[in-house]
Design a protein around this motif. Structure first.
Motif, PDB file in Angstrom:
ATOM      1  N   ASP A 178     -50.541   1.285 -66.859  1.00  6.98           N
ATOM      2  CA  ASP A 178     -49.468   1.150 -65.691  1.00  6.98           C
ATOM      3  C   ASP A 178     -50.184   3.448 -65.471  1.00  6.98           C
ATOM      4  OD1 ASP A 178     -49.421  -0.871 -65.224  1.00  6.98           O
ATOM      5  OD2 ASP A 178     -47.594  -0.710 -64.984  1.00  6.98           O
ATOM      6  N   THR A 179     -50.100   3.952 -66.204  1.00 10.71           N
ATOM      7  CA  THR A 179     -50.237   4.801 -65.572  1.00 10.71           C
ATOM      8  C   THR A 179     -51.596   5.457 -65.554  1.00 10.71           C
ATOM      9  OG1 THR A 179     -48.268   5.499 -66.744  1.00 10.71           O
ATOM     10  CG2 THR A 179     -50.117   7.854 -67.235  1.00 10.71           C
ATOM     11  N   MET A 180     -52.476   5.258 -66.495  1.00  9.76           N
ATOM     12  CA  MET A 180     -53.556   5.411 -66.219  1.00  9.76           C
ATOM     13  C   MET A 180     -54.342   4.939 -65.573  1.00  9.76           C
ATOM     14  SD  MET A 180     -55.369   4.875 -70.847  1.00  9.76           S
ATOM     15  CE  MET A 180     -56.953   5.282 -70.005  1.00  9.76           C
ATOM     16  N   THR A 181     -53.676   3.353 -64.993  1.00  9.74           N
ATOM     17  CA  THR A 181     -53.936   2.682 -63.528  1.00  9.74           C
ATOM     18  C   THR A 181     -53.942   3.637 -62.114  1.00  9.74           C
ATOM     19  OG1 THR A 181     -53.816   0.676 -64.245  1.00  9.74           O
ATOM     20  CG2 THR A 181     -54.528   0.773 -61.632  1.00  9.74           C
ATOM     21  N   ILE A 182     -52.961   4.239 -62.572  1.00 16.18           N
ATOM     22  CA  ILE A 182     -51.947   5.152 -61.169  1.00 16.18           C
ATOM     23  C   ILE A 182     -53.203   6.561 -61.472  1.00 16.18           C
ATOM     24  CG2 ILE A 182     -50.601   6.853 -60.417  1.00 16.18           C
ATOM     25  CD1 ILE A 182     -48.850   4.247 -61.480  1.00 16.18           C
ATOM     26  N   ALA A 183     -53.205   7.124 -62.750  1.00 17.09           N
ATOM     27  CA  ALA A 183     -54.320   8.045 -62.379  1.00 17.09           C
ATOM     28  C   ALA A 183     -55.468   8.077 -61.835  1.00 17.09           C
ATOM     29  CB  ALA A 183     -54.982   8.790 -64.088  1.00 17.09           C
ATOM     30  N   VAL A 184     -56.283   6.433 -62.539  1.00 18.33           N
ATOM     31  CA  VAL A 184     -57.623   6.057 -61.760  1.00 18.33           C
ATOM     32  C   VAL A 184     -57.305   6.799 -59.475  1.00 18.33           C
ATOM     33  CG1 VAL A 184     -59.439   4.910 -61.318  1.00 18.33           C
ATOM     34  CG2 VAL A 184     -58.475   5.390 -63.626  1.00 18.33           C
ATOM     35  N   ILE A 185     -56.801   6.046 -59.956  1.00 16.81           N
ATOM     36  CA  ILE A 185     -56.125   5.907 -58.145  1.00 16.81           C
ATOM     37  C   ILE A 185     -56.585   7.249 -57.837  1.00 16.81           C
ATOM     38  CG2 ILE A 185     -55.073   5.301 -55.996  1.00 16.81           C
ATOM     39  CD1 ILE A 185     -54.265   2.566 -58.283  1.00 16.81           C
ATOM     40  N   LEU A 213     -67.946   4.184 -49.862  1.00 10.87           N
ATOM     41  CA  LEU A 213     -68.074   2.681 -51.000  1.00 10.87           C
ATOM     42  C   LEU A 213     -68.210   2.457 -52.180  1.00 10.87           C
ATOM     43  CD1 LEU A 213     -68.720  -0.403 -49.436  1.00 10.87           C
ATOM     44  CD2 LEU A 213     -70.980  -0.517 -49.861  1.00 10.87           C
ATOM     45  N   LEU A 214     -69.017   3.144 -52.895  1.00  7.96           N
ATOM     46  CA  LEU A 214     -69.011   2.837 -54.292  1.00  7.96           C
ATOM     47  C   LEU A 214     -68.365   3.083 -54.570  1.00  7.96           C
ATOM     48  CD1 LEU A 214     -73.315   4.335 -55.151  1.00  7.96           C
ATOM     49  CD2 LEU A 214     -71.993   2.103 -54.781  1.00  7.96           C
ATOM     50  N   LEU A 215     -66.842   4.215 -54.436  1.00  9.11           N
ATOM     51  CA  LEU A 215     -66.061   4.867 -54.981  1.00  9.11           C
ATOM     52  C   LEU A 215     -65.015   3.648 -54.367  1.00  9.11           C
ATOM     53  CD1 LEU A 215     -65.707   8.485 -54.237  1.00  9.11           C
ATOM     54  CD2 LEU A 215     -65.459   7.913 -56.122  1.00  9.11           C
ATOM     55  N   SER A 216     -65.061   2.956 -53.305  1.00  7.91           N
ATOM     56  CA  SER A 216     -64.092   1.881 -53.483  1.00  7.91           C
ATOM     57  C   SER A 216     -64.382   1.025 -54.014  1.00  7.91           C
ATOM     58  CB  SER A 216     -64.534   1.660 -51.462  1.00  7.91           C
ATOM     59  OG  SER A 216     -64.183   2.692 -50.621  1.00  7.91           O
ATOM     60  N   ILE A 217     -65.411   0.507 -54.201  1.00 12.22           N
ATOM     61  CA  ILE A 217     -65.924   0.056 -55.782  1.00 12.22           C
ATOM     62  C   ILE A 217     -65.190  -0.384 -56.850  1.00 12.22           C
ATOM     63  CG2 ILE A 217     -67.777  -2.304 -56.784  1.00 12.22           C
ATOM     64  CD1 ILE A 217     -69.670  -1.225 -53.563  1.00 12.22           C
ATOM     65  N   ALA A 218     -65.262   1.254 -57.345  1.00 12.83           N
ATOM     66  CA  ALA A 218     -64.813   1.335 -58.126  1.00 12.83           C
ATOM     67  C   ALA A 218     -63.339   1.783 -58.693  1.00 12.83           C
ATOM     68  CB  ALA A 218     -65.443   2.745 -58.166  1.00 12.83           C
ATOM     69  N   VAL A 219     -62.802   2.118 -57.579  1.00 14.32           N
ATOM     70  CA  VAL A 219     -61.193   1.674 -57.541  1.00 14.32           C
ATOM     71  C   VAL A 219     -60.717   0.445 -57.280  1.00 14.32           C
ATOM     72  CG1 VAL A 219     -61.245   2.845 -55.270  1.00 14.32           C
ATOM     73  CG2 VAL A 219     -58.901   3.223 -56.884  1.00 14.32           C
ATOM     74  N   ALA A 220     -61.126  -0.237 -56.498  1.00 11.56           N
ATOM     75  CA  ALA A 220     -60.996  -1.863 -55.896  1.00 11.56           C
ATOM     76  C   ALA A 220     -59.932  -2.268 -56.820  1.00 11.56           C
ATOM     77  CB  ALA A 220     -62.087  -2.186 -55.304  1.00 11.56           C
ATOM     78  N   PRO A 221     -60.827  -2.121 -58.201  1.00 11.56           N
ATOM     79  CA  PRO A 221     -60.320  -3.382 -59.043  1.00 11.56           C
ATOM     80  C   PRO A 221     -58.806  -2.877 -59.836  1.00 11.56           C
ATOM     81  CG  PRO A 221     -62.414  -3.041 -59.811  1.00 11.56           C
ATOM     82  CD  PRO A 221     -61.820  -2.257 -58.707  1.00 11.56           C
ATOM     83  N   PHE A 222     -58.549  -1.400 -59.333  1.00  9.57           N
ATOM     84  CA  PHE A 222     -57.528  -0.816 -59.813  1.00  9.57           C
ATOM     85  C   PHE A 222     -56.822  -0.758 -59.391  1.00  9.57           C
ATOM     86  CE2 PHE A 222     -60.730   0.463 -62.736  1.00  9.57           C
ATOM     87  CZ  PHE A 222     -60.407   1.200 -63.558  1.00  9.57           C
ATOM     88  N   VAL A 223     -56.059  -1.013 -57.629  1.00 14.46           N
ATOM     89  CA  VAL A 223     -55.856  -1.056 -56.732  1.00 14.46           C
ATOM     90  C   VAL A 223     -55.345  -2.544 -56.893  1.00 14.46           C
ATOM     91  CG1 VAL A 223     -55.204  -0.862 -53.886  1.00 14.46           C
ATOM     92  CG2 VAL A 223     -57.403   1.114 -55.384  1.00 14.46           C
ATOM     93  N   SER A 224     -55.886  -3.182 -56.582  1.00 17.27           N
ATOM     94  CA  SER A 224     -55.901  -5.044 -56.305  1.00 17.27           C
ATOM     95  C   SER A 224     -54.915  -5.060 -57.678  1.00 17.27           C
ATOM     96  CB  SER A 224     -57.188  -5.662 -56.411  1.00 17.27           C
ATOM     97  OG  SER A 224     -57.651  -5.289 -57.177  1.00 17.27           O
ATOM     98  N   GLY A 225     -55.367  -4.735 -59.173  1.00 21.15           N
ATOM     99  CA  GLY A 225     -54.688  -5.211 -60.305  1.00 21.15           C
ATOM    100  C   GLY A 225     -53.204  -4.372 -60.273  1.00 21.15           C
ATOM    101  N   LEU A 226     -53.409  -3.299 -60.181  1.00 20.99           N
ATOM    102  CA  LEU A 226     -51.810  -3.334 -60.181  1.00 20.99           C
ATOM    103  C   LEU A 226     -50.920  -3.910 -59.212  1.00 20.99           C
ATOM    104  CD1 LEU A 226     -50.161  -0.547 -60.832  1.00 20.99           C
ATOM    105  CD2 LEU A 226     -50.508   0.735 -58.728  1.00 20.99           C
ATOM    106  N   ILE A 227     -51.354  -4.117 -57.765  1.00 16.89           N
ATOM    107  CA  ILE A 227     -50.601  -5.068 -57.044  1.00 16.89           C
ATOM    108  C   ILE A 227     -50.107  -5.808 -57.730  1.00 16.89           C
ATOM    109  CG2 ILE A 227     -50.921  -6.307 -54.113  1.00 16.89           C
ATOM    110  CD1 ILE A 227     -52.221  -3.405 -53.397  1.00 16.89           C
ATOM    111  N   ALA A 228     -51.767  -7.025 -58.557  1.00 19.51           N
ATOM    112  CA  ALA A 228     -50.541  -8.068 -58.355  1.00 19.51           C
ATOM    113  C   ALA A 228     -49.990  -8.176 -59.729  1.00 19.51           C
ATOM    114  CB  ALA A 228     -52.115  -8.744 -58.807  1.00 19.51           C
ATOM    115  N   ARG A 229     -50.028  -6.882 -60.255  1.00 16.91           N
ATOM    116  CA  ARG A 229     -49.268  -7.119 -60.751  1.00 16.91           C
ATOM    117  C   ARG A 229     -47.447  -6.746 -61.284  1.00 16.91           C
ATOM    118  NH1 ARG A 229     -47.661  -5.557 -66.578  1.00 16.91           N
ATOM    119  NH2 ARG A 229     -45.834  -3.300 -66.737  1.00 16.91           N
ATOM    120  N   TYR A 230     -47.135  -6.024 -59.453  1.00 18.56           N
ATOM    121  CA  TYR A 230     -46.458  -6.380 -58.749  1.00 18.56           C
ATOM    122  C   TYR A 230     -45.745  -6.997 -58.052  1.00 18.56           C
ATOM    123  CZ  TYR A 230     -45.314  -2.331 -62.526  1.00 18.56           C
ATOM    124  OH  TYR A 230     -45.668  -1.869 -63.782  1.00 18.56           O
ATOM    125  N   ALA A 231     -46.249  -7.493 -57.878  1.00 13.11           N
ATOM    126  CA  ALA A 231     -46.416  -9.000 -56.477  1.00 13.11           C
ATOM    127  C   ALA A 231     -46.212 -10.057 -56.639  1.00 13.11           C
ATOM    128  CB  ALA A 231     -48.141  -9.199 -55.462  1.00 13.11           C
TER     129      ALA A 231
END
Length: 225
Positions: free
Chosen positions: A116-123, A149-167
């Motif tokens: 979780d910490t590393m995911t938030i750090a990436v974002i 766009l490339l930065l968005s593609i790179a960070v999208a799995p982390f944002v969506s993963g964090l939401i999926a974990r707590y949704a």
């Protein structure tokens, strides 16, 4: 839908990723102009390999080069982002459970608090890098929509993963979104500037060999370049 995105679509994404990076490496090597470079790779191999390894290692170390040391905050953000981009997906507990269930093997899994910490750090790193691109004129002038766009593609799995974990109540739709974002990221790597994921090592090795042989690396050999 979940079975499709984690089955055939996942295999397609991995196939494009692995085949794509191999093709990029082959094209890179074949694109080298040996006569123009005048680097005796095959003759002075020991000097070249030494220079290549040195170049890669120094650039992989935070503050290992003048470029890194001259921009400490940028260096910190870049290393935090890249460490998270590589190691979080590999050692995430949920990913390893999935691999064990689907493919019969798994890697070591990091504690969930650390992931979780590393995911938030990436974002956070991506957000700050975007702000840097907007704030600094010398960076803004060489930045376009493609870079964002490339930065968005790179960070999208982390944002969506964090939401999926707590949704909790609505986790499956977000889980599908997370998988799709991850697959888009894999496909984009060999097809875009994200290919520096592997071409970084090729370019650093070539430059290291270049410097290791003809630009001072063989001063005592009596060879005039």
């Amino acid at each position: 839908m979940y079975e499709f995105v984690t089955g055939p679509l996942a295999w397609l994404a991995f196939g494009i990723f692995f085949i794509g990076i191999i093709v990029r490496l082959v094209l890179y090597v074949r694109g080298l102009d040996w006569k123009l470079d005048r680097v005796t790779y095959s003759v002075n191999t020991s000097y070249g390999v030494r220079g290549a390894v040195r170049s890669i290692l120094y650039w992989l170390m935070p503050f290992g080069t003048h470029s890194w040391r001259d921009n400490p905050m940028f260096t910190l953000l870049v290393f935090v982002m890249h460490i998270g981009l590589i190691f979080t997906p590999l050692f995430l507990l949920a990913h390893n459970i999935f691999m064990q269930e689907r493919w019969g093997f798994s890697l070591w899994s990091m504690p969930e608090a650390l992931s979780d910490t590393m995911t938030i750090a990436v974002i956070a790193s991506v957000v700050l890098l975007v702000m840097r691109r907007i704030a600094l004129p010398e960076v803004r002038i060489i930045t376009n929509a493609y870079d964002y766009l490339l930065l968005s593609i790179a960070v999208a799995p982390f944002v969506s993963g964090l939401i999926a974990r707590y949704a909790y109540a609505h986790s499956e739709p977000w889980l599908i979104v997370h998988v799709l974002c991850g697959e888009l990221f894999l496909i984009a790597i060999p097809l875009t500037k994200l290919s520096h994921f592997v071409l970084f090592f090729a370019t650093r090795a070539q430059l290291g060999m270049d410097y290791g042989i003809k630009r001072g690396g063989m001063k005592s050999s009596g060879i005039n370049w």
